[in-house]
Scaffold this motif. Structure first.
Motif, PDB file in Angstrom:
ATOM      1  N   ARG A 292       2.329   1.831  -3.416  1.00 30.59           N
ATOM      2  CA  ARG A 292       1.304   2.311  -4.350  1.00 30.59           C
ATOM      3  C   ARG A 292       1.021   3.793  -4.119  1.00 30.59           C
ATOM      4  NH1 ARG A 292      -4.771   1.440  -3.471  1.00 30.59           N
ATOM      5  NH2 ARG A 292      -5.704   2.413  -5.290  1.00 30.59           N
ATOM      6  N   CYS A 293       0.864   4.192  -2.849  1.00 29.73           N
ATOM      7  CA  CYS A 293       0.571   5.600  -2.546  1.00 29.73           C
ATOM      8  C   CYS A 293       1.696   6.514  -3.010  1.00 29.73           C
ATOM      9  CB  CYS A 293       0.328   5.773  -1.053  1.00 29.73           C
ATOM     10  SG  CYS A 293      -1.275   5.155  -0.490  1.00 29.73           S
TER      11      CYS A 293
ATOM     12  N   ALA B   5       1.532   9.405  -5.804  1.00 26.79           N
ATOM     13  CA  ALA B   5       1.890  10.784  -5.450  1.00 26.79           C
ATOM     14  C   ALA B   5       2.768  11.411  -6.522  1.00 26.79           C
ATOM     15  CB  ALA B   5       2.592  10.806  -4.095  1.00 26.79           C
TER      16      ALA B   5
ATOM     17  N   PRO C 110      -6.959   7.342  -5.309  1.00 29.01           N
ATOM     18  CA  PRO C 110      -6.025   7.209  -4.180  1.00 29.01           C
ATOM     19  C   PRO C 110      -6.250   5.937  -3.379  1.00 29.01           C
ATOM     20  CG  PRO C 110      -7.783   8.721  -3.612  1.00 29.01           C
ATOM     21  CD  PRO C 110      -7.978   8.365  -5.068  1.00 29.01           C
ATOM     22  N   GLY C 111      -5.260   5.616  -2.552  1.00 25.29           N
ATOM     23  CA  GLY C 111      -5.395   4.503  -1.624  1.00 25.29           C
ATOM     24  C   GLY C 111      -5.952   4.987  -0.293  1.00 25.29           C
TER      25      GLY C 111
ATOM     26  N   HIS D 257       0.835  -1.203   0.000  1.00 19.73           N
ATOM     27  CA  HIS D 257       0.000   0.000   0.000  1.00 19.73           C
ATOM     28  C   HIS D 257       0.870   1.254   0.000  1.00 19.73           C
ATOM     29  CE1 HIS D 257      -3.786   2.132   0.748  1.00 19.73           C
ATOM     30  NE2 HIS D 257      -3.067   2.943   1.499  1.00 19.73           N
ATOM     31  N   SER D 258       1.926   1.254   0.797  1.00 20.48           N
ATOM     32  CA  SER D 258       2.820   2.414   0.851  1.00 20.48           C
ATOM     33  C   SER D 258       3.471   2.672  -0.492  1.00 20.48           C
ATOM     34  CB  SER D 258       3.889   2.207   1.926  1.00 20.48           C
ATOM     35  OG  SER D 258       3.308   2.170   3.204  1.00 20.48           O
TER      36      SER D 258
ATOM     37  N   CYS E 103       0.208   9.142   3.369  1.00 16.45           N
ATOM     38  CA  CYS E 103      -0.337   7.783   3.434  1.00 16.45           C
ATOM     39  C   CYS E 103       0.776   6.751   3.290  1.00 16.45           C
ATOM     40  CB  CYS E 103      -1.383   7.622   2.336  1.00 16.45           C
ATOM     41  SG  CYS E 103      -2.369   6.136   2.445  1.00 16.45           S
ATOM     42  N   GLY E 104       1.716   7.041   2.418  1.00 16.95           N
ATOM     43  CA  GLY E 104       2.827   6.119   2.200  1.00 16.95           C
ATOM     44  C   GLY E 104       3.762   6.020   3.375  1.00 16.95           C
TER      45      GLY E 104
ATOM     46  N   TYR F 283      -1.494  14.197   0.599  1.00 13.12           N
ATOM     47  CA  TYR F 283      -2.186  13.104   1.284  1.00 13.12           C
ATOM     48  C   TYR F 283      -1.535  11.759   0.943  1.00 13.12           C
ATOM     49  CZ  TYR F 283      -5.418   9.243   1.712  1.00 13.12           C
ATOM     50  OH  TYR F 283      -5.963   8.008   1.970  1.00 13.12           O
ATOM     51  N   LEU F 284      -1.290  11.526  -0.340  1.00 14.55           N
ATOM     52  CA  LEU F 284      -0.707  10.254  -0.762  1.00 14.55           C
ATOM     53  C   LEU F 284       0.691  10.061  -0.178  1.00 14.55           C
ATOM     54  CD1 LEU F 284      -1.918  10.324  -4.456  1.00 14.55           C
ATOM     55  CD2 LEU F 284      -2.532   8.573  -2.768  1.00 14.55           C
ATOM     56  N   GLU F 285       1.470  11.116  -0.114  1.00 13.55           N
ATOM     57  CA  GLU F 285       2.805  11.017   0.472  1.00 13.55           C
ATOM     58  C   GLU F 285       2.711  10.672   1.956  1.00 13.55           C
ATOM     59  OE1 GLU F 285       5.058  14.188  -2.523  1.00 13.55           O
ATOM     60  OE2 GLU F 285       4.371  14.828  -0.534  1.00 13.55           O
TER      61      GLU F 285
END
Length: 233
Positions: A15-16, A20, A154-155, A12-13, A35-36, A31-33
């Protein structure tokens, strides 16, 4: 944390962070960064955001988001000052769904553009685990909206109070009948007050309270590890 949990988190990390790099919307990219890089431990150490949507129907391809409500949870406590409730202008009638959420066309017409609503939501969600009741429905609508807004899906790292309660009952061999997993019905079992349903902020706040009540109940047996209860979208 089990090997499978670790592998899921790693995938998941990755992918995020990959998304990003391709994202042109600054708020969603941040947000994606976050999330990762999210560090998830005990519930008291994990920032969360409880979210609820009101919709014109249940079909993500044809129906629309008309309200978004959220509240944040820090150090195992709901941050009441973080509460937000946004109406979203769909530029079309809410139709028969008004009978459920009681939002009428004139109210929704004064709402935010969906892009502005998503920007505010994902800014609030940076560095947080999402909490939903029946996550699959809300996440599917958010993914569809993000695809239109940012051309990125997004994830999400999610705690789903309905899923957690269902798994707890199955583990204890408690039968689950139709309607047993409704938000209000589960809350009553944990001694939580009754709120008016189908208001996005009320339901987000109710979900946050329920998550903390479930966690407190589970911790009577052993310290609660969040990892086995996470769902990755």
């Amino acid at each position: 944390m089990s090997w499978s949990d670790t592998l899921q988190r790693w995938r998941h990390s990755r992918r995020c962070l990959r998304l990003a790099r391709a994202c042109e919307q600054p708020i969603l990219r941040e947000y994606l960064e976050s999330c990762g890089r999210l560090d998830i431990g005990h519930i008291a150490d994990t920032p969360m955001i409880a979210v609820d949507l009101e919709l014109t129907g249940l079909d993500k391809n044809n129906d629309k988001i008309i309200a978004i409500g959220w509240t944040r949870i820090d150090r195992g406590r709901i941050q009441v000052g973080s509460n937000r409730h946004l109406l979203i202008n769909t530029e079309r009638s809410v139709g028969s769904s008004a009978a459920i959420h009681e939002l009428v066309d004139s109210e929704v017409a004064q709402g935010e553009d969906i892009a502005d609503g998503l920007q505010a939501l994902f800014e609030a969600a940076q560095g947080r685990v999402w909490v939903f009741h029946h996550a699959g429905l809300d996440v599917s609508f958010l993914k569809k909206a993000c695809a239109r807004w940012a051309r990125i899906i997004p994830g999400f790292i999610v705690l789903d109070t309905m899923r957690i309660e269902y798994r707890q009952r199955k583990r204890r061999e408690i039968p689950v009948k139709h309607g047993d997993l409704q938000l209000g019905r589960i809350r009553s079992l944990y001694g939580l007050p009754r709120y008016t349903a189908h208001n996005a902020l009320n339901d987000a706040f109710a979900t946050a309270e329920l998550m903390l009540a479930i966690a407190a109940s589970m911790e009577r047996d052993a310290p609660l590890r969040l990892a086995p209860h996470l769902k990755f979208f």
